[in-house]
Design a protein around this motif. Structure first.
Motif, PDB file in Angstrom:
ATOM      1  N   THR A  75      10.647  10.562 -18.184  1.00 32.86           N
ATOM      2  CA  THR A  75       9.374  10.490 -18.905  1.00 32.86           C
ATOM      3  C   THR A  75       8.936   9.050 -19.157  1.00 32.86           C
ATOM      4  OG1 THR A  75      10.553  10.689 -21.012  1.00 32.86           O
ATOM      5  CG2 THR A  75       9.712  12.726 -20.022  1.00 32.86           C
ATOM      6  N   ASN A  76       9.818   8.093 -18.943  1.00 32.39           N
ATOM      7  CA  ASN A  76       9.469   6.690 -19.166  1.00 32.39           C
ATOM      8  C   ASN A  76       8.870   6.026 -17.931  1.00 32.39           C
ATOM      9  OD1 ASN A  76      10.498   6.683 -21.843  1.00 32.39           O
ATOM     10  ND2 ASN A  76      12.580   6.358 -21.085  1.00 32.39           N
ATOM     11  N   ILE A  77       8.697   6.766 -16.839  1.00 31.49           N
ATOM     12  CA  ILE A  77       8.233   6.156 -15.604  1.00 31.49           C
ATOM     13  C   ILE A  77       6.897   5.444 -15.771  1.00 31.49           C
ATOM     14  CG2 ILE A  77       7.250   8.370 -14.822  1.00 31.49           C
ATOM     15  CD1 ILE A  77       8.651   5.497 -12.604  1.00 31.49           C
ATOM     16  N   GLY A  78       5.983   6.013 -16.555  1.00 33.40           N
ATOM     17  CA  GLY A  78       4.670   5.399 -16.726  1.00 33.40           C
ATOM     18  C   GLY A  78       4.753   4.009 -17.320  1.00 33.40           C
ATOM     19  N   ARG A  79       5.589   3.849 -18.344  1.00 35.57           N
ATOM     20  CA  ARG A  79       5.731   2.535 -18.986  1.00 35.57           C
ATOM     21  C   ARG A  79       6.311   1.511 -18.028  1.00 35.57           C
ATOM     22  NH1 ARG A  79       8.390   4.141 -24.879  1.00 35.57           N
ATOM     23  NH2 ARG A  79       6.662   5.430 -25.640  1.00 35.57           N
ATOM     24  N   ARG A 103       6.056  15.599  -9.702  1.00 39.33           N
ATOM     25  CA  ARG A 103       4.619  15.539 -10.006  1.00 39.33           C
ATOM     26  C   ARG A 103       4.328  14.493 -11.073  1.00 39.33           C
ATOM     27  NH1 ARG A 103       1.562  19.748  -7.910  1.00 39.33           N
ATOM     28  NH2 ARG A 103       2.770  21.402  -6.924  1.00 39.33           N
ATOM     29  N   HIS A 104       5.253  14.373 -12.031  1.00 33.95           N
ATOM     30  CA  HIS A 104       5.095  13.379 -13.089  1.00 33.95           C
ATOM     31  C   HIS A 104       5.107  11.977 -12.490  1.00 33.95           C
ATOM     32  CE1 HIS A 104       5.302  11.911 -17.171  1.00 33.95           C
ATOM     33  NE2 HIS A 104       6.411  11.249 -16.935  1.00 33.95           N
ATOM     34  N   PHE A 105       6.031  11.707 -11.594  1.00 33.20           N
ATOM     35  CA  PHE A 105       6.095  10.409 -10.918  1.00 33.20           C
ATOM     36  C   PHE A 105       4.816  10.172 -10.112  1.00 33.20           C
ATOM     37  CE2 PHE A 105      10.225   9.881 -12.383  1.00 33.20           C
ATOM     38  CZ  PHE A 105      10.883   8.801 -11.816  1.00 33.20           C
ATOM     39  N   ARG A 106       4.412  11.178  -9.348  1.00 37.57           N
ATOM     40  CA  ARG A 106       3.225  11.015  -8.496  1.00 37.57           C
ATOM     41  C   ARG A 106       1.983  10.704  -9.330  1.00 37.57           C
ATOM     42  NH1 ARG A 106      -0.593  14.901  -6.214  1.00 37.57           N
ATOM     43  NH2 ARG A 106       0.656  16.614  -7.010  1.00 37.57           N
ATOM     44  N   ARG A 107       1.840  11.416 -10.441  1.00 36.24           N
ATOM     45  CA  ARG A 107       0.670  11.202 -11.293  1.00 36.24           C
ATOM     46  C   ARG A 107       0.610   9.761 -11.797  1.00 36.24           C
ATOM     47  NH1 ARG A 107       1.648  14.954 -14.400  1.00 36.24           N
ATOM     48  NH2 ARG A 107       2.549  13.915 -16.211  1.00 36.24           N
ATOM     49  N   VAL A 112      -1.533   3.986 -11.590  1.00 34.97           N
ATOM     50  CA  VAL A 112      -1.454   2.528 -11.511  1.00 34.97           C
ATOM     51  C   VAL A 112      -1.972   1.991 -10.183  1.00 34.97           C
ATOM     52  CG1 VAL A 112       0.451   2.439 -13.147  1.00 34.97           C
ATOM     53  CG2 VAL A 112       0.954   2.476 -10.686  1.00 34.97           C
ATOM     54  N   GLY A 113      -2.516   2.885  -9.332  1.00 34.14           N
ATOM     55  CA  GLY A 113      -3.143   2.441  -8.096  1.00 34.14           C
ATOM     56  C   GLY A 113      -2.275   2.518  -6.870  1.00 34.14           C
ATOM     57  N   LEU A 114      -1.139   3.194  -6.985  1.00 33.45           N
ATOM     58  CA  LEU A 114      -0.267   3.376  -5.820  1.00 33.45           C
ATOM     59  C   LEU A 114      -0.391   4.810  -5.328  1.00 33.45           C
ATOM     60  CD1 LEU A 114       2.859   1.506  -7.184  1.00 33.45           C
ATOM     61  CD2 LEU A 114       1.245   0.679  -5.477  1.00 33.45           C
ATOM     62  N   GLY A 115      -0.934   4.972  -4.131  1.00 33.05           N
ATOM     63  CA  GLY A 115      -1.081   6.311  -3.578  1.00 33.05           C
ATOM     64  C   GLY A 115      -2.400   6.961  -3.904  1.00 33.05           C
ATOM     65  N   ALA A 116      -3.317   6.248  -4.521  1.00 34.88           N
ATOM     66  CA  ALA A 116      -4.633   6.827  -4.827  1.00 34.88           C
ATOM     67  C   ALA A 116      -5.693   5.763  -4.634  1.00 34.88           C
ATOM     68  CB  ALA A 116      -4.682   7.347  -6.254  1.00 34.88           C
ATOM     69  N   GLY A 130       1.425  18.117   0.994  1.00 32.95           N
ATOM     70  CA  GLY A 130       2.795  18.596   1.178  1.00 32.95           C
ATOM     71  C   GLY A 130       3.196  18.504   2.640  1.00 32.95           C
ATOM     72  N   GLY A 131       4.083  19.373   3.049  1.00 27.52           N
ATOM     73  CA  GLY A 131       4.565  19.347   4.416  1.00 27.52           C
ATOM     74  C   GLY A 131       5.129  20.699   4.758  1.00 27.52           C
ATOM     75  N   PRO A 132       5.670  20.880   5.948  1.00 26.76           N
ATOM     76  CA  PRO A 132       6.208  22.163   6.343  1.00 26.76           C
ATOM     77  C   PRO A 132       7.284  22.639   5.385  1.00 26.76           C
ATOM     78  CG  PRO A 132       6.077  20.656   8.213  1.00 26.76           C
ATOM     79  CD  PRO A 132       5.786  19.863   6.996  1.00 26.76           C
ATOM     80  N   GLY A 133       7.082  23.819   4.841  1.00 28.67           N
ATOM     81  CA  GLY A 133       8.074  24.398   3.957  1.00 28.67           C
ATOM     82  C   GLY A 133       8.096  23.785   2.577  1.00 28.67           C
ATOM     83  N   ARG A 134       7.101  22.976   2.254  1.00 33.68           N
ATOM     84  CA  ARG A 134       7.065  22.306   0.963  1.00 33.68           C
ATOM     85  C   ARG A 134       5.760  22.646   0.258  1.00 33.68           C
ATOM     86  NH1 ARG A 134      10.562  17.753   0.636  1.00 33.68           N
ATOM     87  NH2 ARG A 134      11.700  17.357   2.571  1.00 33.68           N
ATOM     88  N   GLY A 135       5.815  22.585  -1.068  1.00 30.10           N
ATOM     89  CA  GLY A 135       4.608  22.815  -1.836  1.00 30.10           C
ATOM     90  C   GLY A 135       3.827  21.532  -1.999  1.00 30.10           C
ATOM     91  N   PRO A 136       2.652  21.597  -2.638  1.00 29.40           N
ATOM     92  CA  PRO A 136       1.866  20.397  -2.884  1.00 29.40           C
ATOM     93  C   PRO A 136       2.666  19.402  -3.704  1.00 29.40           C
ATOM     94  CG  PRO A 136       0.588  22.386  -3.308  1.00 29.40           C
ATOM     95  CD  PRO A 136       2.001  22.819  -3.099  1.00 29.40           C
ATOM     96  N   GLY A 137       2.478  18.127  -3.409  1.00 29.00           N
ATOM     97  CA  GLY A 137       3.131  17.096  -4.178  1.00 29.00           C
ATOM     98  C   GLY A 137       4.537  16.791  -3.717  1.00 29.00           C
TER      99      GLY A 137
END
Length: 236
Positions: A75-79, A103-107, A112-116, A130-137
């Protein structure tokens, strides 16, 4: 304490905020000159596992300027991204997370401008698709950013890589066969798969996850290294 340790300590204090944050920010900026990449991992056991695997490949991450920084919880990834990412120190980033925190990491990476947006937009689209056999994110999007995802967590990855019998051998080598048998006999553990028992056992005492991160990685066959750990080391 070497420069990378000073850097990690300063970054953690800066990310924590409070009255000491300005001094910690200054210390982090001063130490950042020797940092090539910051690897953000959820806990100390992840750091130990990556350092141990690097050592098996004849690498010293600290000497290479790779600072492996535990977040003290996902949960501290954002900081930490605010501190180390484009709006802070602007250092190259990589990381490791559990599937439940992906999903928390991706968000926060997108925030912060990485990946969006801009050059990262294609990565964001890949992640969202996503990818083959994987869900979104999931899948190659986060990997393109240098962040790798464990199926459940690192302990689960290592247990599956070694197999239950292999992990039991490691537990025996650590002199903990009897404590594990006692743990198996607890009412909450009876009837559960041994893999589940092993994973839970590693989290029962402070420091045990780090102990087994080192021991299990050291015991791995080179061809059985969990993909997230292997790909993260290759990335940095």
């Amino acid at each position: 304490m070497d420069e990378l340790e000073k850097f990690g300590t300063a970054v953690a204090a800066w990310a924590a905020g409070g009255a000491g944050a300005p001094a910690a920010a200054a210390a982090a900026r001063e130490a950042a000159g020797g940092v090539r990449t910051v690897v953000l991992v959820e806990g100390d056991s992840d750091r130990v596992a990556l350092d141990t695997l690097a050592g098996r490949h004849g690498r010293d991450l600290g000497a290479e300027g790779v600072a492996v920084v535990p977040l003290g919880g996902a949960t501290n990834i954002g900081r930490f991204l605010d501190v180390c990412g484009p709006g802070g120190l602007g250092l190259p980033l990589a990381g490791l997370c559990d599937a439940g925190e992906e999903r928390h990491f991706r968000r926060h990476l997108e925030r912060v401008g990485l990946g969006a947006g801009g050059a990262g937009g294609a990565v964001a689209a890949a992640v969202a698709g996503g990818g083959p056999g994987r869900g979104p994110g999931t899948g190659p999007g986060l990997e393109a950013l240098g962040f790798h995802v464990c199926v459940a967590d690192l302990e689960d990855e290592l247990i599956r890589a070694l197999g239950a019998d292999g992990v039991l051998q490691v537990i025996g080598a650590q002199g903990e066969s009897r404590p594990f048998l006692t743990f198996q006999g607890q009412p909450a553990q009876r009837g559960r798969p041994v893999e589940h028992q092993l994973r839970r056992f590693m989290g029962t005492h402070s420091g045990r996850k780090a102990l087994y991160a080192r021991a299990l990685v050291a015991h791995l066959d080179p061809g059985r290294v969990p993909r997230p750990l292997e790909r993260l080391l290759a990335h940095v």
